[in-house]
Design a protein around this motif. Sequence first.
Motif, PDB file in Angstrom:
ATOM      1  N   THR A   1      -0.637 -22.920 -51.652  1.00  0.00           N
ATOM      2  CA  THR A   1       0.068 -21.706 -51.234  1.00  0.00           C
ATOM      3  C   THR A   1       0.366 -21.712 -49.741  1.00  0.00           C
ATOM      4  O   THR A   1       0.641 -20.672 -49.161  1.00  0.00           O
ATOM      5  CB  THR A   1      -0.752 -20.451 -51.572  1.00  0.00           C
ATOM      6  OG1 THR A   1      -2.018 -20.533 -50.922  1.00  0.00           O
ATOM      7  CG2 THR A   1      -0.935 -20.308 -53.074  1.00  0.00           C
ATOM      8  N   TRP A   2       0.334 -22.888 -49.108  1.00  0.00           N
ATOM      9  CA  TRP A   2       0.583 -22.983 -47.671  1.00  0.00           C
ATOM     10  C   TRP A   2       1.908 -22.323 -47.340  1.00  0.00           C
ATOM     11  O   TRP A   2       2.861 -22.490 -48.093  1.00  0.00           O
ATOM     12  CB  TRP A   2       0.602 -24.453 -47.238  1.00  0.00           C
ATOM     13  CG  TRP A   2       0.615 -24.606 -45.758  1.00  0.00           C
ATOM     14  CD1 TRP A   2      -0.473 -24.711 -44.951  1.00  0.00           C
ATOM     15  CD2 TRP A   2       1.750 -24.662 -44.906  1.00  0.00           C
ATOM     16  NE1 TRP A   2      -0.086 -24.816 -43.644  1.00  0.00           N
ATOM     17  CE2 TRP A   2       1.292 -24.790 -43.584  1.00  0.00           C
ATOM     18  CE3 TRP A   2       3.120 -24.596 -45.099  1.00  0.00           C
ATOM     19  CZ2 TRP A   2       2.132 -24.863 -42.488  1.00  0.00           C
ATOM     20  CZ3 TRP A   2       3.962 -24.665 -44.006  1.00  0.00           C
ATOM     21  CH2 TRP A   2       3.463 -24.805 -42.721  1.00  0.00           C
ATOM     22  N   PRO A   3       2.040 -21.547 -46.327  1.00  0.00           N
ATOM     23  CA  PRO A   3       1.166 -21.368 -45.172  1.00  0.00           C
ATOM     24  C   PRO A   3       0.179 -20.208 -45.271  1.00  0.00           C
ATOM     25  O   PRO A   3      -0.481 -19.877 -44.301  1.00  0.00           O
ATOM     26  CB  PRO A   3       2.151 -21.120 -44.030  1.00  0.00           C
ATOM     27  CG  PRO A   3       3.246 -20.355 -44.673  1.00  0.00           C
ATOM     28  CD  PRO A   3       3.357 -20.930 -46.076  1.00  0.00           C
ATOM     29  N   VAL A   4       0.079 -19.544 -46.434  1.00  0.00           N
ATOM     30  CA  VAL A   4      -0.921 -18.489 -46.576  1.00  0.00           C
ATOM     31  C   VAL A   4      -2.006 -18.933 -47.539  1.00  0.00           C
ATOM     32  O   VAL A   4      -1.762 -19.684 -48.475  1.00  0.00           O
ATOM     33  CB  VAL A   4      -0.297 -17.149 -47.051  1.00  0.00           C
ATOM     34  CG1 VAL A   4       0.616 -16.562 -45.999  1.00  0.00           C
ATOM     35  CG2 VAL A   4       0.430 -17.313 -48.360  1.00  0.00           C
ATOM     36  N   SER A   5      -3.202 -18.488 -47.263  1.00  0.00           N
ATOM     37  CA  SER A   5      -4.327 -18.827 -48.141  1.00  0.00           C
ATOM     38  C   SER A   5      -5.366 -17.717 -48.067  1.00  0.00           C
ATOM     39  O   SER A   5      -5.358 -16.890 -47.164  1.00  0.00           O
ATOM     40  CB  SER A   5      -4.943 -20.170 -47.733  1.00  0.00           C
ATOM     41  OG  SER A   5      -5.453 -20.073 -46.413  1.00  0.00           O
ATOM     42  N   TRP A   6      -6.270 -17.736 -49.009  1.00  0.00           N
ATOM     43  CA  TRP A   6      -7.356 -16.761 -49.021  1.00  0.00           C
ATOM     44  C   TRP A   6      -8.437 -17.200 -48.044  1.00  0.00           C
ATOM     45  O   TRP A   6      -8.965 -18.286 -48.166  1.00  0.00           O
ATOM     46  CB  TRP A   6      -7.956 -16.620 -50.414  1.00  0.00           C
ATOM     47  CG  TRP A   6      -7.052 -15.928 -51.357  1.00  0.00           C
ATOM     48  CD1 TRP A   6      -6.314 -16.503 -52.344  1.00  0.00           C
ATOM     49  CD2 TRP A   6      -6.765 -14.533 -51.381  1.00  0.00           C
ATOM     50  NE1 TRP A   6      -5.580 -15.543 -52.989  1.00  0.00           N
ATOM     51  CE2 TRP A   6      -5.842 -14.317 -52.416  1.00  0.00           C
ATOM     52  CE3 TRP A   6      -7.197 -13.440 -50.635  1.00  0.00           C
ATOM     53  CZ2 TRP A   6      -5.356 -13.058 -52.725  1.00  0.00           C
ATOM     54  CZ3 TRP A   6      -6.704 -12.186 -50.939  1.00  0.00           C
ATOM     55  CH2 TRP A   6      -5.801 -12.002 -51.974  1.00  0.00           C
TER      56      TRP A   6
END
Length: 93
Positions: free
Chosen positions: A63-68
């Motif tokens: 899910t780059w550039p967002v992650s948990w």
Amino acid sequence: MMETITGGEPGPVVAEASGKRSVYFLVPAGSAEGKAWPDGAVVLNAAPGRVSYVPVPALHGRTWPVSWYFPPTAPGRFVHTLLLLSTATAILN
């Protein structure tokens, strides 16, 4: 700080790896309104004439550039707004 206080589970937190490298703390709807947030904290609320969004990654997969940073652990489990406010005030002031 929040991680220590909550025993390692502060609630769902999303981190962005590009751009401003923002961190998003998921709180109950409307719970951030009317609080005196310190400079540097940006409250994203839906309101008439205003558009806000938070990027939420999939729980699994790339899910780059967002992650948990801290994934959700249970339905209805959020970051405690007053704990977040206290932590942001201590760090940003």
